[in-house]
Design an enzyme around this catalytic site. Structure first.
Site, PDB file in Angstrom:
ATOM      1  N   GLY A  11       0.827  -1.379  -0.133  1.00  0.00           N
ATOM      2  CA  GLY A  11       0.045   0.061   0.162  1.00  0.00           C
ATOM      3  C   GLY A  11       0.818   1.224   0.170  1.00  0.00           C
ATOM      4  N   GLN A  12       0.113   2.301   0.102  1.00  0.00           N
ATOM      5  CA  GLN A  12       1.002   3.645   0.155  1.00  0.00           C
ATOM      6  C   GLN A  12       1.921   3.913   1.169  1.00  0.00           C
ATOM      7  OE1 GLN A  12      -1.438   7.334   0.867  1.00  0.00           O
ATOM      8  NE2 GLN A  12      -0.088   8.556  -0.300  1.00  0.00           N
ATOM      9  N   ILE A  35      -2.156  -9.120   0.378  1.00  0.00           N
ATOM     10  CA  ILE A  35      -2.853  -9.871  -0.153  1.00  0.00           C
ATOM     11  C   ILE A  35      -2.643 -10.638  -1.634  1.00  0.00           C
ATOM     12  CG2 ILE A  35      -4.690  -8.524  -1.146  1.00  0.00           C
ATOM     13  CD1 ILE A  35      -6.719 -10.234   0.126  1.00  0.00           C
ATOM     14  N   TYR A 142     -15.294   4.213   7.623  1.00  0.00           N
ATOM     15  CA  TYR A 142     -13.842   4.375   7.593  1.00  0.00           C
ATOM     16  C   TYR A 142     -13.606   4.925   9.176  1.00  0.00           C
ATOM     17  CZ  TYR A 142      -9.211   5.757   6.851  1.00  0.00           C
ATOM     18  OH  TYR A 142      -7.554   5.988   6.787  1.00  0.00           O
ATOM     19  N   LYS A 146     -12.010   3.445  12.450  1.00  0.00           N
ATOM     20  CA  LYS A 146     -10.955   4.214  13.051  1.00  0.00           C
ATOM     21  C   LYS A 146     -10.790   4.276  14.536  1.00  0.00           C
ATOM     22  CE  LYS A 146      -8.048   3.715   9.569  1.00  0.00           C
ATOM     23  NZ  LYS A 146      -6.749   2.740   9.865  1.00  0.00           N
TER      24      LYS A 146
END
Ligand code: VAH
Length: 316
Positions: A11-12, A35, A142, A146
């Site tokens: 990821g980023q 994944i 999201y 979180k």
């Protein structure tokens, strides 16, 4: 930290953190997982890589046991815009993966990091100089994951003694790996489009202030927080961190110092604008500064100069 397993390594954040951890702790001491297993990613080719679906608790446990790690860095999650489009999947992945990671960290007594986000705040949260401890009633899936993650992190520390640590990341800007479906992605796309077309159409409106940070500062702070003395830490899950509070027009001006003809226009995406409107304008980072010496190096000017020079090599 001596031997580290990372989820979401492609990821980023994961791609740059994996590279940096390999440099600092040794390639043999970093187990990168994700994944999927793309053939030509340096995350896969330049060190230990394993395929892991973080909802597969057995596979996760087997990797932790086989590699005898002492630290678990859990990054695999859906970001805000994707999570809003697929809320049920977001809950399953973000919370199922997190619970598996916390459980394996409890069983093997691992030091643990997972990021929270400014997305953990909501419309009732004070928008300017947002306090470290304040109301958190996010209106996105999201944000719900979180806030739940922050509470789970504190629970595993208080109930089981797991050394959990976390930060509320702002929007992260990087040239290495594109972000995967966030609300702040405009602040990455704008640099690519500035170099390709000397123009960009922003899906976030003029005057929309959000906290941001350059990825080198984000990678540095994760290592800094994880190496901090546990006794120094009060607000473990999760520290407010940010390097700048900017709106699209601020990025436009910074780019124009390098490309005077650069033009910014707007075609606002109501979904991501709605998410951005629910987040703070600028958060207070004094707790992170006082408890473990958080001190970002890049402001908008310095980040823009570095982004444009690094991307010139990549962008055809
Ligand atoms: C997102 N980049 O936009 C992430 C981040 C604060 C934003 O959490 O979803």
């Amino acid at each position: 930290m001596k031997k580290i397993i990372i989820t979401g390594a492609l990821g980023q954040i994961g791609s740059e953190l994996t590279t940096r951890l390999r440099e600092v702790y040794g390639t043999e001491n970093v187990v990168a997982t994700d994944i999927r297993q793309p053939e030509h990613s340096k995350v896969v080719t330049d060190g230990i890589f394993e395929v892991l679906d973080v909802t597969d608790a057995e596979r996760m446990r087997a990797l932790v046991e086989d590699y005898t790690v002492d630290t678990f860095i859990h990054l695999a999650a859906l970001l805000s815009a994707v999570a809003e489009a697929k809320p049920q999947l977001a809950w399953t992945l973000n919370m199922g993966g997190l619970m598996n990671a916390l459980e394996v960290s409890r069983e093997f007594d691992l030091k643990f990091f997972t990021p929270s986000s400014i997305g953990a705040f909501g419309p009732e949260t004070p928008k300017d100089q947002t306090p470290q401890v304040t109301i958190q009633r996010p209106t996105t899936m999201y944000g719900v994951t979180k806030v739940s993650g922050e509470l789970l992190g504190d629970y595993y520390f208080q109930k089981f003694g797991v050394d959990t640590r976390s930060v509320r990341f702002p929007g992260l800007i990087s040239y290495d790996t594109l972000p995967g479906g966030g609300t702040t992605d405009y602040a990455v796309d704008i640099y690519y489009e500035a170099l390709r077309n000397n123009a960009y159409t922003s899906f976030i409106d003029k005057g929309t202030y959000m906290d941001m940070m350059y990825m080198p500062d984000a990678v540095d702070l994760i290592i800094q927080l994880m190496e901090a003395d546990s006794d120094q830490l009060t607000h473990r899950n999760a520290y407010n961190v940010s390097a700048m509070s900017i709106a699209p027009e601020d990025v436009e001006k910074a780019i124009q110092k390098h490309q005077p003809g650069f033009k910014l226009s707007y075609d606002v995406d109501p979904v991501r604008q709605g998410i951005a409107n629910s987040w703070p304008n600028a958060i207070d980072t004094s707790a992170a500064q006082e408890e473990w010496g958080f001190s970002p190096k890049y402001d908008l000017e310095k980040m823009t100069a570095d982004m444009l020079s690094k991307l010139k090599v990549k962008v055809v």
